[in-house]
Design a protein around this motif. Structure first.
Motif, PDB file in Angstrom:
ATOM      1  N   ILE A 157      14.217   0.515 -11.007  1.00  0.00           N
ATOM      2  CA  ILE A 157      12.854   1.046 -11.054  1.00  0.00           C
ATOM      3  C   ILE A 157      12.563   1.515 -12.474  1.00  0.00           C
ATOM      4  N   VAL A 158      11.404   1.141 -12.984  1.00  0.00           N
ATOM      5  CA  VAL A 158      10.965   1.610 -14.300  1.00  0.00           C
ATOM      6  C   VAL A 158       9.834   2.603 -14.106  1.00  0.00           C
ATOM      7  N   ALA A 177      17.622   3.892 -10.504  1.00  0.00           N
ATOM      8  CA  ALA A 177      18.103   2.879  -9.583  1.00  0.00           C
ATOM      9  C   ALA A 177      18.327   3.478  -8.206  1.00  0.00           C
ATOM     10  N   ILE A 178      18.104   2.656  -7.200  1.00  0.00           N
ATOM     11  CA  ILE A 178      18.475   2.993  -5.830  1.00  0.00           C
ATOM     12  C   ILE A 178      19.554   1.991  -5.423  1.00  0.00           C
ATOM     13  N   ASP A 179      20.747   2.492  -5.171  1.00  0.00           N
ATOM     14  CA  ASP A 179      21.841   1.607  -4.805  1.00  0.00           C
ATOM     15  C   ASP A 179      22.175   1.804  -3.327  1.00  0.00           C
ATOM     16  N   ASP A 200      25.713  -2.114 -11.367  1.00  0.00           N
ATOM     17  CA  ASP A 200      26.328  -1.062 -10.571  1.00  0.00           C
ATOM     18  C   ASP A 200      27.847  -1.045 -10.741  1.00  0.00           C
ATOM     19  N   LYS A 201      28.479  -0.024 -10.209  1.00  0.00           N
ATOM     20  CA  LYS A 201      29.922   0.143 -10.349  1.00  0.00           C
ATOM     21  C   LYS A 201      30.661  -0.253  -9.066  1.00  0.00           C
ATOM     22  N   GLY A 202      30.011  -1.097  -8.257  1.00  0.00           N
ATOM     23  CA  GLY A 202      30.677  -1.614  -7.075  1.00  0.00           C
ATOM     24  C   GLY A 202      31.571  -2.787  -7.425  1.00  0.00           C
TER      25      GLY A 202
END
Length: 454
Positions: free
Chosen positions: A359-360, A380-382, A437-439
């Motif tokens: 999202i900006v 961000a929405i993760d 992401d860090k997934g």
């Protein structure tokens, strides 16, 4: 061809650059998805493109799966009739043939049998994956006897004709993975049916708007000989260059830093092995597989792999996948996303990774003045609760301004951008907001901000 766009294309896949929404949400509206029909000549790279496509079948409306021929693959008429290609290189290579490297008209059905086994697990990750039965109903045999054959109506050409004439006004993306001939036959049948009627003007306008052709090379002569002269207003995306990064010569094309994502160590572990039956059908170097009907498919033999300095499970080719996703620069994002979807075949939602939504803050299209600074802030929405790292970079090729902006990070999720004083009024500058992401595997998504110089 009428329009040559040697950039990335097309479908609303989750990793595609967007200015508003992202596709990871399980609440996506099916009515906003692109309509598409795939025509394929069944080469091994088509099979691999098809397997990948099935893992993205939730992202667009598939409305036809059509067997077709090409200069490299055709069935023959079963009467012993010989044929010589009108394409110079193919004619020189093969001469007269009664058939050519034909893989048959059952391989799509066979892959759907394997998809059927993993589709229930894919539904845990997105409810929009179509059933195998839904896709089976879309399989049609088109014009397959010879390269460029378009003299007769076929089940496939009639299906394409029906879709182009239906009452849904949305464009239909016609993916040409082989030759153009089945699509050309559909258009010729429309012309033959309506040209001398009072409906012709409106039908011609409707079809010219709805049909959008995406072709990887000209794999027969039917576009040049029939479609272009008779349907000049049909939009055509012709990929004659960038697809090579995802085709057979990729080791000579893909930058060294991106090649590990196509090598066997990554492909075998993350995609092909231990991901259940659909991915096991994916063709790779040294995998021991052999496609029936194609005597030139020897890639599965380890001796051949070593001859060409390939290791087991190295990527061979998906020359047709660029019909529905971006290319060279995006290989890391593409392959990580493919690996995540391979996991979706076997893992629960909790065990697998899913992409963040980027999202900006503020508008994605902004007016700016030359010589000034602006700020961009992202969030961000993760869906898995993973942290997301951000990068901001200029997509120079997409903008109309040749000037490079100065990008200075101000926070981990924010940056300051200096518009060059020499930027001209009306110029556009494209800034990509990238979130990773860090997934595991890490997944990358984007937003694009377009700056318009006043």
């Amino acid at each position: 061809m009428k329009t040559k766009i040697i950039l990335f294309f097309l479908m609303s896949l989750a990793f595609t650059l967007k200015t508003s929404s992202d596709a990871w949400s399980q609440k996506s509206n099916i009515n906003t998805k692109s309509r598409t029909i795939i025509t394929t000549d069944g080469e091994i790279e088509d099979v691999d493109s098809f397997i990948r496509m099935l893992l993205y079948a939730n992202e667009f409306n598939i409305e036809g799966l059509v067997y077709s021929s090409s200069q490299w693959h055709y069935k023959g008429d079963g009467k012993g009739t010989t044929f010589t290609s009108v394409m110079e290189n193919t004619a020189k290579r093969y001469g007269k043939r009664t058939d050519l490297r034909w893989a048959g008209t059952t391989w799509i059905q066979e892959l759907l049998d394997e998809y059927e086994k993993v589709q229930p697990n894919l539904l845990k990750h997105d409810k929009n994956y179509p059933s195998a039965n839904t896709l089976r109903k879309l399989i049609k045999v088109g014009n397959i006897d010879f390269e460029g054959e378009m003299n007769k109506d076929t089940e496939g050409s009639e299906w394409i004709k029906k879709v182009l004439l239906d009452n849904n006004p949305q464009p239909v993306y016609l993916q040409i993975w082989g030759g153009n001939n089945t699509v050309a036959r559909a258009l010729k049948s429309i012309e033959d049916t309506y040209k001398n009627t009072s409906q012709w003007a409106s039908i011609y306008k409707k079809v010219s708007y709805k049909a959008i052709i995406y072709a990887v090379l000209d794999q027969d002569a039917t576009y040049q000989k029939y479609v272009a002269p008779n349907w000049p207003n049909i939009k055509v995306f012709y990929n004659s260059d960038q697809f090579w990064c995802f085709a057979y010569p990729w080791p000579r094309v893909v930058p060294n830093e991106l090649q590990p994502f196509l090598r066997g160590e990554f492909m075998g572990k993350n995609i092909i092995q231990h991901h259940d039956p659909l991915l096991a059908k994916y063709y790779a170097w040294g995998d021991g597989q052999k496609q029936a009907g194609d005597e030139e498919h020897t890639h599965g033999n380890m001796t051949d792999a070593q001859k060409y300095k390939m290791t087991q499970y190295d990527f061979i080719s998906e020359g047709d996948s660029p019909a529905y996703f971006p290319q060279t620069r995006w290989i890391e994002a593409l392959q990580l996303d493919f690996a995540a979807r391979a996991d979706w075949c076997i893992k629960s939602f909790k065990e697998a990774n899913h992409a963040p939504k980027i999202i900006v803050k503020g508008n994605n299209i902004r007016k700016v003045k030359a010589g000034t600074k602006i700020s961009l802030e992202a969030s961000a929405i993760d869906p898995d609760g993973n942290a997301v790292d951000f990068k901001f970079w200029q997509y120079l090729e997409a903008g109309t301004s040749p000037e490079k902006v100065e990008i200075e990070p101000t926070m981990p999720n924010a940056t300051s951008i200096t518009i060059p004083a020499t930027a001209k009024s009306g110029d556009t500058i494209h800034i990509i907001v990238e979130g990773k992401d860090k997934g595991t595997p890490a997944l990358i998504r984007y937003q694009r901000v377009i700056l318009i110089v006043e």
